[in-house]
Design an enzyme around this catalytic site. Sequence first.
Site, mmCIF file in Angstrom:
data_model
loop_
_atom_site.group_PDB
_atom_site.id
_atom_site.type_symbol
_atom_site.label_atom_id
_atom_site.label_comp_id
_atom_site.label_asym_id
_atom_site.label_seq_id
_atom_site.Cartn_x
_atom_site.Cartn_y
_atom_site.Cartn_z
ATOM 1 N N HIS A 97 0.822 -1.202 0.000
ATOM 2 C CA HIS A 97 0.000 0.000 0.000
ATOM 3 C C HIS A 97 0.864 1.262 0.000
ATOM 4 O O HIS A 97 1.665 1.491 0.900
ATOM 5 C CB HIS A 97 -0.914 -0.006 1.227
ATOM 6 C CG HIS A 97 -1.896 1.105 1.259
ATOM 7 N ND1 HIS A 97 -3.261 0.907 1.232
ATOM 8 C CD2 HIS A 97 -1.740 2.443 1.293
ATOM 9 C CE1 HIS A 97 -3.880 2.069 1.262
ATOM 10 N NE2 HIS A 97 -2.964 3.023 1.301
ATOM 11 N N HIS B 73 -0.942 -5.486 3.026
ATOM 12 C CA HIS B 73 -2.153 -6.169 3.491
ATOM 13 C C HIS B 73 -2.733 -6.968 2.336
ATOM 14 O O HIS B 73 -2.317 -6.844 1.186
ATOM 15 C CB HIS B 73 -3.180 -5.158 4.005
ATOM 16 C CG HIS B 73 -3.640 -4.173 2.968
ATOM 17 N ND1 HIS B 73 -4.699 -4.411 2.130
ATOM 18 C CD2 HIS B 73 -3.168 -2.941 2.623
ATOM 19 C CE1 HIS B 73 -4.873 -3.373 1.328
ATOM 20 N NE2 HIS B 73 -3.952 -2.461 1.604
ATOM 21 N N HIS C 207 -15.811 7.735 4.417
ATOM 22 C CA HIS C 207 -15.266 6.698 3.555
ATOM 23 C C HIS C 207 -13.818 7.038 3.168
ATOM 24 O O HIS C 207 -13.590 8.036 2.486
ATOM 25 C CB HIS C 207 -16.107 6.561 2.285
ATOM 26 C CG HIS C 207 -17.512 6.128 2.544
ATOM 27 N ND1 HIS C 207 -17.871 4.819 2.728
ATOM 28 C CD2 HIS C 207 -18.654 6.847 2.662
ATOM 29 C CE1 HIS C 207 -19.171 4.733 2.944
ATOM 30 N NE2 HIS C 207 -19.671 5.955 2.911
ATOM 31 N N HIS D 153 -17.026 -2.395 2.792
ATOM 32 C CA HIS D 153 -17.574 -1.642 1.662
ATOM 33 C C HIS D 153 -16.928 -2.076 0.351
ATOM 34 O O HIS D 153 -17.596 -2.134 -0.684
ATOM 35 C CB HIS D 153 -17.375 -0.148 1.883
ATOM 36 C CG HIS D 153 -18.120 0.392 3.062
ATOM 37 N ND1 HIS D 153 -18.073 1.715 3.435
ATOM 38 C CD2 HIS D 153 -18.949 -0.231 3.957
ATOM 39 C CE1 HIS D 153 -18.826 1.894 4.521
ATOM 40 N NE2 HIS D 153 -19.366 0.728 4.849
ATOM 41 N N HIS E 227 -10.851 2.591 -4.603
ATOM 42 C CA HIS E 227 -11.865 1.930 -3.785
ATOM 43 C C HIS E 227 -11.932 2.525 -2.394
ATOM 44 O O HIS E 227 -11.012 3.192 -1.923
ATOM 45 C CB HIS E 227 -11.566 0.425 -3.674
ATOM 46 C CG HIS E 227 -10.269 0.103 -2.985
ATOM 47 N ND1 HIS E 227 -10.190 -0.115 -1.630
ATOM 48 C CD2 HIS E 227 -9.004 -0.033 -3.463
ATOM 49 C CE1 HIS E 227 -8.933 -0.389 -1.313
ATOM 50 N NE2 HIS E 227 -8.190 -0.344 -2.401
ATOM 51 N N CYS E 228 -13.056 2.265 -1.739
ATOM 52 C CA CYS E 228 -13.199 2.575 -0.324
ATOM 53 C C CYS E 228 -12.372 1.576 0.470
ATOM 54 O O CYS E 228 -12.421 0.367 0.205
ATOM 55 C CB CYS E 228 -14.661 2.497 0.090
ATOM 56 S SG CYS E 228 -14.942 2.810 1.850
ATOM 57 N N HIS E 229 -11.593 2.070 1.444
ATOM 58 C CA HIS E 229 -10.721 1.176 2.198
ATOM 59 C C HIS E 229 -11.361 0.650 3.471
ATOM 60 O O HIS E 229 -10.680 0.088 4.330
ATOM 61 C CB HIS E 229 -9.379 1.841 2.513
ATOM 62 C CG HIS E 229 -8.221 0.904 2.347
ATOM 63 N ND1 HIS E 229 -8.006 -0.156 3.200
ATOM 64 C CD2 HIS E 229 -7.241 0.851 1.419
ATOM 65 C CE1 HIS E 229 -6.923 -0.807 2.812
ATOM 66 N NE2 HIS E 229 -6.442 -0.225 1.730
ATOM 67 N N HIS F 285 -6.314 -7.964 0.199
ATOM 68 C CA HIS F 285 -7.696 -7.572 -0.049
ATOM 69 C C HIS F 285 -8.637 -8.759 0.138
ATOM 70 O O HIS F 285 -9.834 -8.650 -0.153
ATOM 71 C CB HIS F 285 -7.846 -7.004 -1.467
ATOM 72 C CG HIS F 285 -7.346 -5.592 -1.587
ATOM 73 N ND1 HIS F 285 -7.815 -4.575 -0.802
ATOM 74 C CD2 HIS F 285 -6.414 -5.035 -2.396
ATOM 75 C CE1 HIS F 285 -7.204 -3.441 -1.120
ATOM 76 N NE2 HIS F 285 -6.347 -3.699 -2.082
ATOM 77 N N HIS G 298 -8.971 5.199 -1.538
ATOM 78 C CA HIS G 298 -7.563 4.925 -1.865
ATOM 79 C C HIS G 298 -7.415 4.656 -3.350
ATOM 80 O O HIS G 298 -8.188 3.886 -3.933
ATOM 81 C CB HIS G 298 -7.069 3.713 -1.073
ATOM 82 C CG HIS G 298 -5.706 3.232 -1.479
ATOM 83 N ND1 HIS G 298 -4.617 4.083 -1.620
ATOM 84 C CD2 HIS G 298 -5.239 1.988 -1.776
ATOM 85 C CE1 HIS G 298 -3.559 3.387 -1.969
ATOM 86 N NE2 HIS G 298 -3.908 2.112 -2.085
#
Length: 516
Positions: free
Chosen positions: A99, A142, A403, A464, A458-460, A144, A406
């Site tokens: 990230h 991380h 929200h 969501h 996207h929303c992290h 997903h 990213h």
Amino acid sequence: MFILFLIVSFISSINAASVVSRSESYPLSQPAVHGPKARITIGNRVIAPMALGVRETTLVDGTFPGPLIMAQKGDHFDIEVVNKLEDDSMFELTSVHWHGISQNRTNYADGTSFVTQCPITPNHSFLHSFSAQGQAGTFWYHSHYSCDGLRGPLVIYDPEDPLGYMYDIDDASTVITLADWYHHLAPKLRGMIARADSMLINGHARLINVRPGKRYRFRLVQMSCDSNVLFSIDGHNLNIIEADGVLTEPLVVDQLQILASQRYSVVLVADQPVDNYWIRSLPNTDNATYDKGMNSAILRYEGASEFNPTTVETPSTNPLLETNLRALINPGAPALQGMVTAVGLRFYVNNVTYQSPPVPVLLQILSGARDPSQLLPNGSVYVFEPHKVVELTIAIAAPGGPHPMHLHGHTFDVVQSAGSSTFNYKNPVRRDVVSAGNIGQQTVIRWVTDNSGPWFLHCHIDWHLEAGFAVVMAESPEDTGAHVSPVPYEWDRLCPIYDNYKGSLPEVAGGGLDLN
């Protein structure tokens, strides 16, 4: 000129899940520290951090958080990710996203399943080989694939940091991770309104030691699946010098709201009386408290007694406002305008919920697809010409905020922060995660399409994202083949291996609660 409208709507379902508690205790070991050339193993382990209840997890090298990965500016990374997952109550497939690393010319190493690669199946591995070109700062890694523990910090140190004169100590001991903790397994929480049970500071290591008179660069890494936190240290100001891997002009605050996946570097001067002080990380969950040491850790001066602090929380008088942050170097660009609106817990962008395609978007592009009508998932891939400036307006019309949005492959300028009516085109903060705010608010960001390839926006909040709050920004597909060449042989093997994978997905929650 680009005209981009991303209209997000929302439907939701909820169900209850139960967890059997056990009386046994499974302590965590201290995470190791890796360099830029490492092998990390993704496996399952039963743990009980801070006696919050025993549960199965998906961990890196058996620790939560995962090992700190440390590098120097200019280092090349070779990190082999080995999948040893075997607990079918959680996801056995995996991938690891680095990230904040721009992955310029190495889109295939971004670690986003079905956008830039096929997932890594059990008993297989993938070598992520990349250079973080010109980047230094605080990052993290991380998966997903759900929220069961696979996350850890990554720091690239700059020996010529222009703000290095402001601090004396910046090492593994000054990296502070913040992560929400759930008693339930992530697959059981999908499709639900999930609420964390607690925040963990450095996993279970709640003690941070300082020496009087020294100046510490604390690197705050917010690794939560959902929760945002109010972070402060009793009796101390914090001088912000970095946001999401980008240096900022120094800004003194006494409290920071930190959203999931955001990072800050703050300088703390140990200039208070020798004592113990509470470190506070209060999540935005109902009835969150500091009782019995919850959501807190201890800052202990050398020479202080080994007792819990007696310091008292005082109201913040100088909290962080994002509009006060300024990028230290080269902000700003002209832009185009688009719009995102959101409604609900099942998200639709332009009436399309993002669903992972059967073939990674990068593989589709390398196989000849160029036009949005050719790229899967239908309606979720937006194509941009090279070297253009994009301005995107994200307007929120749904609950569940703020929200954290990213964008992979880039940092962006925040020309309007959520909750602010002013635009800053001159010297806005530059970062890779921004709050899109709550209902009725909007944020405006802009970036340059100078990194050919498909990049996830996207929303992290993990729940969501799983509900479809995402799109893919495909930058100059006609240039991608040359831009990422040569693609590693190991990457080519991922999809055939995945296609032959016979495993099953874990059972997920069902039921319905319509929030509309």
